[in-house]
Design a protein around this motif. Structure first.
Motif, mmCIF file in Angstrom:
data_model
loop_
_atom_site.group_PDB
_atom_site.id
_atom_site.type_symbol
_atom_site.label_atom_id
_atom_site.label_comp_id
_atom_site.label_asym_id
_atom_site.label_seq_id
_atom_site.Cartn_x
_atom_site.Cartn_y
_atom_site.Cartn_z
ATOM 1 N N PHE A 273 0.833 -1.206 0.000
ATOM 2 C CA PHE A 273 0.000 0.000 0.000
ATOM 3 C C PHE A 273 0.868 1.256 0.000
ATOM 4 O O PHE A 273 0.608 2.203 -0.750
ATOM 5 C CB PHE A 273 -0.918 0.000 1.226
ATOM 6 N N LEU A 274 1.901 1.269 0.851
ATOM 7 C CA LEU A 274 2.756 2.449 0.959
ATOM 8 C C LEU A 274 3.447 2.776 -0.358
ATOM 9 O O LEU A 274 3.657 3.942 -0.694
ATOM 10 C CB LEU A 274 3.808 2.238 2.057
ATOM 11 N N LEU A 275 3.795 1.746 -1.118
ATOM 12 C CA LEU A 275 4.506 1.950 -2.383
ATOM 13 C C LEU A 275 3.574 2.120 -3.575
ATOM 14 O O LEU A 275 4.032 2.340 -4.700
ATOM 15 C CB LEU A 275 5.467 0.783 -2.631
ATOM 16 N N GLY A 276 2.267 1.993 -3.337
ATOM 17 C CA GLY A 276 1.313 2.239 -4.413
ATOM 18 C C GLY A 276 1.015 1.033 -5.280
ATOM 19 O O GLY A 276 0.343 1.166 -6.309
ATOM 20 N N TYR A 277 1.530 -0.134 -4.915
ATOM 21 C CA TYR A 277 1.193 -1.359 -5.667
ATOM 22 C C TYR A 277 -0.281 -1.685 -5.466
ATOM 23 O O TYR A 277 -0.998 -1.983 -6.424
ATOM 24 C CB TYR A 277 2.103 -2.488 -5.195
ATOM 25 N N PHE A 278 -0.759 -1.623 -4.234
ATOM 26 C CA PHE A 278 -2.174 -1.793 -3.921
ATOM 27 C C PHE A 278 -2.796 -0.427 -3.628
ATOM 28 O O PHE A 278 -2.240 0.339 -2.835
ATOM 29 C CB PHE A 278 -2.369 -2.685 -2.694
ATOM 30 N N PRO A 279 -3.945 -0.105 -4.236
ATOM 31 C CA PRO A 279 -4.666 1.121 -3.854
ATOM 32 C C PRO A 279 -5.183 1.001 -2.418
ATOM 33 O O PRO A 279 -5.632 -0.081 -2.002
ATOM 34 C CB PRO A 279 -5.821 1.180 -4.861
ATOM 35 N N TRP A 280 -5.128 2.087 -1.675
ATOM 36 C CA TRP A 280 -5.565 2.057 -0.282
ATOM 37 C C TRP A 280 -7.044 1.706 -0.149
ATOM 38 O O TRP A 280 -7.475 1.105 0.839
ATOM 39 C CB TRP A 280 -5.299 3.405 0.390
ATOM 40 N N ASP A 281 -7.850 2.071 -1.151
ATOM 41 C CA ASP A 281 -9.295 1.842 -1.041
ATOM 42 C C ASP A 281 -9.739 0.551 -1.730
ATOM 43 O O ASP A 281 -10.934 0.332 -1.944
ATOM 44 C CB ASP A 281 -10.063 3.027 -1.630
ATOM 45 N N SER A 282 -8.811 -0.321 -2.079
ATOM 46 C CA SER A 282 -9.158 -1.561 -2.782
ATOM 47 C C SER A 282 -9.677 -2.613 -1.817
ATOM 48 O O SER A 282 -9.320 -2.649 -0.636
ATOM 49 C CB SER A 282 -7.942 -2.100 -3.535
ATOM 50 N N THR A 283 -10.523 -3.497 -2.330
ATOM 51 C CA THR A 283 -11.010 -4.626 -1.544
ATOM 52 C C THR A 283 -10.045 -5.801 -1.695
ATOM 53 O O THR A 283 -9.180 -5.801 -2.580
ATOM 54 C CB THR A 283 -12.402 -5.068 -2.008
ATOM 55 N N LYS A 284 -10.219 -6.794 -0.861
ATOM 56 C CA LYS A 284 -9.357 -7.978 -0.933
ATOM 57 C C LYS A 284 -9.504 -8.668 -2.283
ATOM 58 O O LYS A 284 -8.514 -9.119 -2.885
ATOM 59 C CB LYS A 284 -9.701 -8.945 0.196
ATOM 60 N N GLU A 285 -10.734 -8.742 -2.785
ATOM 61 C CA GLU A 285 -10.980 -9.385 -4.073
ATOM 62 C C GLU A 285 -10.309 -8.610 -5.204
ATOM 63 O O GLU A 285 -9.717 -9.195 -6.116
ATOM 64 C CB GLU A 285 -12.490 -9.479 -4.321
ATOM 65 N N GLU A 286 -10.405 -7.300 -5.155
ATOM 66 C CA GLU A 286 -9.769 -6.473 -6.177
ATOM 67 C C GLU A 286 -8.253 -6.645 -6.163
ATOM 68 O O GLU A 286 -7.610 -6.682 -7.219
ATOM 69 C CB GLU A 286 -10.132 -5.006 -5.946
ATOM 70 N N ARG A 287 -7.690 -6.774 -4.994
ATOM 71 C CA ARG A 287 -6.233 -6.963 -4.905
ATOM 72 C C ARG A 287 -5.820 -8.329 -5.434
ATOM 73 O O ARG A 287 -4.759 -8.471 -6.050
ATOM 74 C CB ARG A 287 -5.772 -6.773 -3.449
ATOM 75 N N THR A 288 -6.661 -9.335 -5.212
ATOM 76 C CA THR A 288 -6.370 -10.673 -5.744
ATOM 77 C C THR A 288 -6.357 -10.656 -7.265
ATOM 78 O O THR A 288 -5.464 -11.236 -7.906
ATOM 79 C CB THR A 288 -7.411 -11.689 -5.239
ATOM 80 N N GLN A 289 -7.333 -9.974 -7.858
ATOM 81 C CA GLN A 289 -7.387 -9.870 -9.312
ATOM 82 C C GLN A 289 -6.200 -9.066 -9.846
ATOM 83 O O GLN A 289 -5.621 -9.408 -10.883
ATOM 84 C CB GLN A 289 -8.699 -9.206 -9.740
ATOM 85 N N LEU A 290 -5.829 -8.018 -9.126
ATOM 86 C CA LEU A 290 -4.689 -7.203 -9.541
ATOM 87 C C LEU A 290 -3.406 -8.030 -9.531
ATOM 88 O O LEU A 290 -2.592 -7.936 -10.465
ATOM 89 C CB LEU A 290 -4.546 -6.001 -8.606
ATOM 90 N N GLN A 291 -3.222 -8.844 -8.507
ATOM 91 C CA GLN A 291 -2.016 -9.670 -8.437
ATOM 92 C C GLN A 291 -1.948 -10.663 -9.589
ATOM 93 O O GLN A 291 -0.871 -10.910 -10.143
ATOM 94 C CB GLN A 291 -1.957 -10.399 -7.096
ATOM 95 N N LYS A 292 -3.102 -11.242 -9.961
ATOM 96 C CA LYS A 292 -3.119 -12.172 -11.094
ATOM 97 C C LYS A 292 -2.708 -11.455 -12.378
ATOM 98 O O LYS A 292 -1.912 -11.955 -13.175
ATOM 99 C CB LYS A 292 -4.516 -12.780 -11.252
#
Length: 673
Positions: free
Chosen positions: A340-359
């Motif tokens: 989150f601090l480095l901007g890889y994950f958006p702070w307002d993202s859900t767990k599901e959204e982050r899983t899709q982003l990682q894929k």
């Protein structure tokens, strides 16, 4: 192509049809022609020139030794003990900054003028030498047959002339000029001198006072990291030695002249604030009392979890950033929070959204990795840029944080990941590619992530912040040094004046701090803490410059009381590495930011550097009647705003339950001299 027995290393130049014309065994007044292969190789931190006959290309025993006191074209003889020692040095090469010297010299006694004989009946003429041993190169006259070169080493050993039967020698000269500075001799235009006097700074910092090697100007442009990582304190000593030459009248040079040479050697970094757009004269200003702040314990996994909703969103992001700024993170939490601090994950993202982003990011990463993995050796031979990147990366990876267990030992998986991520980044950012020093930024990220894909994208985000530091024009470094000078002058004009009187006003000794964000100044674990605090972007813009000010403030007394000059200041700052208390410096830097924000007369240039809204800072000319604390709070980064500033009058030790108090008038501060 390198064959068995040939010195290992990255081939950066190769030419067949390079002959030695030997007078031994000549028939009908014709010289014997010995055909060979000439190579220039990079091995670790060294560059080696290697010539060997074609029939010896597979025989490692063919490394021979020149008769030191021979004249013109010399005879060569094997010196088994010395040869073995040279090869042993080459094979055991590990020292980061050492230079390899595999040429030894031994006089061969002659009888009756006979040519040297060898057990296999073949003439053995092979030689190799390091560029650090090269003194000059003599070229043939134009229009006089085959192009040839004669190498002269520093011990005044003249090697056999190399005749280029297949093409000229220009490509070789071009290749060598990437690693050493060559200039025409005033006495003979056919002779190229290595590291000549009018380029007296042609030495990379890591080898100062040892052997003149790579041109500082080219080195700074190509890899500012290597040129500033070590031995900064030796700069003036080398300049003195370079200027002296053999003329005793030049043995005494004023420090001001040394500083001029240093500033001129780093293109674009000479700071002349009077010529900088938007420059504002910083006069002596009363900044008011300096508060003393204190830090809290690191954010725990439990605290982090309490701030996550049922869908995985981070709640109250500003408050979370403030907690991280004040205490950092517990190590178990870093793997999550850094994304989150480095901007890889958006702070307002859900767990599901982050899983899709990682894929998605995983697929994207391996597509880029495949681009360089699928390049064949034959293709790479025709891609000098990729070869250069790979060579630099391999060199850096082998010396990055090797004392850390994550990277120590041979064939360490961590080293392989470090290498692969950096190579893939070259595919991600073609324009920048790889510049030395970037491995220092990746290493802690990979250590925390323990995952190739996550580490890559976090590193890519970090590089977005650091990109200007590594660009060829170095505009980012120039800007930061100017800004640091402005802040330091506001804090302590007397100290700035002292530094200027010692020709240190350009603050070059802070170059390494800024280039790789203090990576070499603190222990590995301390740098994890420092970086995560800086990544919150609190309490203001360019907080890292206030960290520099805090460190310099801590060293001011010793520098001034002991009357350190230019060389002593460089040496002292360089030796601070691993001796700085990270928590103490964070407290001081935060206190400086609060002191500046509260100042009613903060100059506009400083407001811009710190990202403060100068229109909301009360000045002597404004008559708004607003409460100064309101203006002060508006200037702070939003996450750092509060109804009143939590200033803590304690020594800087941790406190789990900090309480708000008023600022004590007795709190010490940096007083302008």
């Amino acid at each position: 192509m390198a064959a068995a027995g040939v010195v290992s290393g990255k081939i950066i130049y190769e030419q067949e049809g390079v002959y030695i014309h030997s007078s031994f065994g000549k028939t009908n007044d014709q010289d014997s022609l010995i055909s060979g292969i000439l190579r220039v190789l990079e091995k670790d931190a060294d560059v080696i020139v290697d010539w060997r006959p074609l029939d010896d290309a597979l025989d490692s025993s063919s490394i021979l030794y020149a008769g030191k006191d021979s004249s013109s074209v010399v005879e060569w003889t094997q010196a088994p003990k010395e040869r073995a020692r040279g090869l042993e040095l080459l094979n055991s090469y590990e020292a980061e900054w050492d230079m390899v010297n595999t040429v030894s010299f031994k006089k061969k006694p002659h009888t009756n003028g006979d040519a040297p004989s060898h057990r296999n009946g073949k003439s053995k003429w092979s030689f190799l030498f390091s560029l650090t041993d090269l003194k000059s190169i003599k070229q043939n006259k134009e229009g006089m047959g085959w192009s040839y070169l004669v190498f002269c080493l520093k011990d005044d050993v003249v090697l056999p002339a190399l005749h280029f039967h297949q093409g000229d020698s220009k490509l070789l000269i071009d290749s060598l000029e990437k690693h050493v500075v060559l200039c025409e001799s005033p006495q003979d235009k056919r002779t190229l001198l290595v590291n000549c006097q009018n380029k007296s700074l042609s030495q990379s910092f890591e080898n100062l006072l040892d052997e003149p090697a790579y041109g500082l100007i080219q080195k700074i442009k190509k890899d500012p990291y290597t040129a500033t990582m070590v031995g900064f304190s030796k700069v003036t000593n080398y300049i003195f030695d370079s200027l002296r030459g053999s003329d005793p009248s030049t043995h005494q040079r004023p420090p001001s002249e040394m500083a001029d040479f240093l500033s001129d050697a780093i293109p674009g970094l000479k700071i002349n604030q009077q010529e900088e757009p938007g420059f504002e004269v910083i006069t002596r200003i009363d900044l008011g009392e300096r508060p003393v702040v204190q830090r809290r314990e690191p954010v725990s996994l439990e605290e982090w979890t309490k701030n996550i909703d049922s869908e995985g969103r981070i709640l109250n992001v500003d408050n979370m950033k403030q907690m991280i700024f004040r205490g950092g993170l517990s190590h178990a939490l870093r793997k999550q929070a850094w994304k989150f601090l480095l901007g890889y994950f958006p702070w307002d993202s859900t767990k599901e959204e982050r899983t899709q982003l990682q894929k998605q990011k995983t697929d994207e990463y391996f597509r880029m990795k495949l681009q360089w993995k699928s390049v064949s050796e034959e293709q790479e031979r025709r891609n000098s840029r990729l070869r250069d990147y790979r060579s630099l990366i391999e060199k850096d990876v082998n010396r990055t944080d090797r004392t850390n267990k994550f990277y120590e030992g041979q064939d360490n998986p961590g080293l392989i990941l470090l290498h692969d991520i950096l190579m893939t980044y070259c595919m991600y950012d073609f324009d920048l590619g790889y510049v030395q020093g970037m491995s220092d930024l990746l290493s802690p990220v990979l250590y925390v992530m323990e995952n190739e894909v996550d580490a890559f994208w976090c590193f890519a985000s970090y590089m977005d912040q650091m990109h200007q530091n590594f660009e060829e024009q170095m505009q980012g470094m120039k800007t930061q040094l100017i800004q640091l000078s402005t802040l330091l002058r506001l804090l302590d004009s007397g100290f700035c004046s002292y530094l200027e009187s010692q020709d240190s006003g350009y603050l070059y000794f802070c170059f390494r701090w800024l280039l790789i964000r203090f990576k070499r100044e603190f222990s590995f674990l301390d740098i994890l803490r420092l970086w995560e605090v800086m990544w919150t972007e609190l309490p203001c813009k360019n907080f890292h410059l206030l960290l520099c000010c805090a460190i310099l403030e801590s060293e001011k007394q010793q520098i001034m009381e002991k009357h350190y000059g230019f060389n002593e200041i460089l040496k002292h700052i360089n030796e601070l590495s691993m001796k700085i208390d990270v928590e103490d410096i964070l407290c001081k830097a935060e206190a400086i930011s609060l002191q500046m924000v509260k100042c009613k007369e903060l100059p506009q240039a400083v407001c811009e550097i710190l990202g403060l809204q100068d229109s909301e800072v009360t000045t002597p000319d404004s008559d708004t009647g607003e409460d100064e604390n309101v203006g002060m709070a508006n200037c702070l980064t939003p996450a750092f705003q509060s109804n009143s500033l939590s200033v803590l009058a304690t020594s800087g030790a941790r406190d789990d339950n900090p309480t708000e108090i008023t600022v004590s008038p007795n709190v010490s501060r940096l007083t302008p001299a």
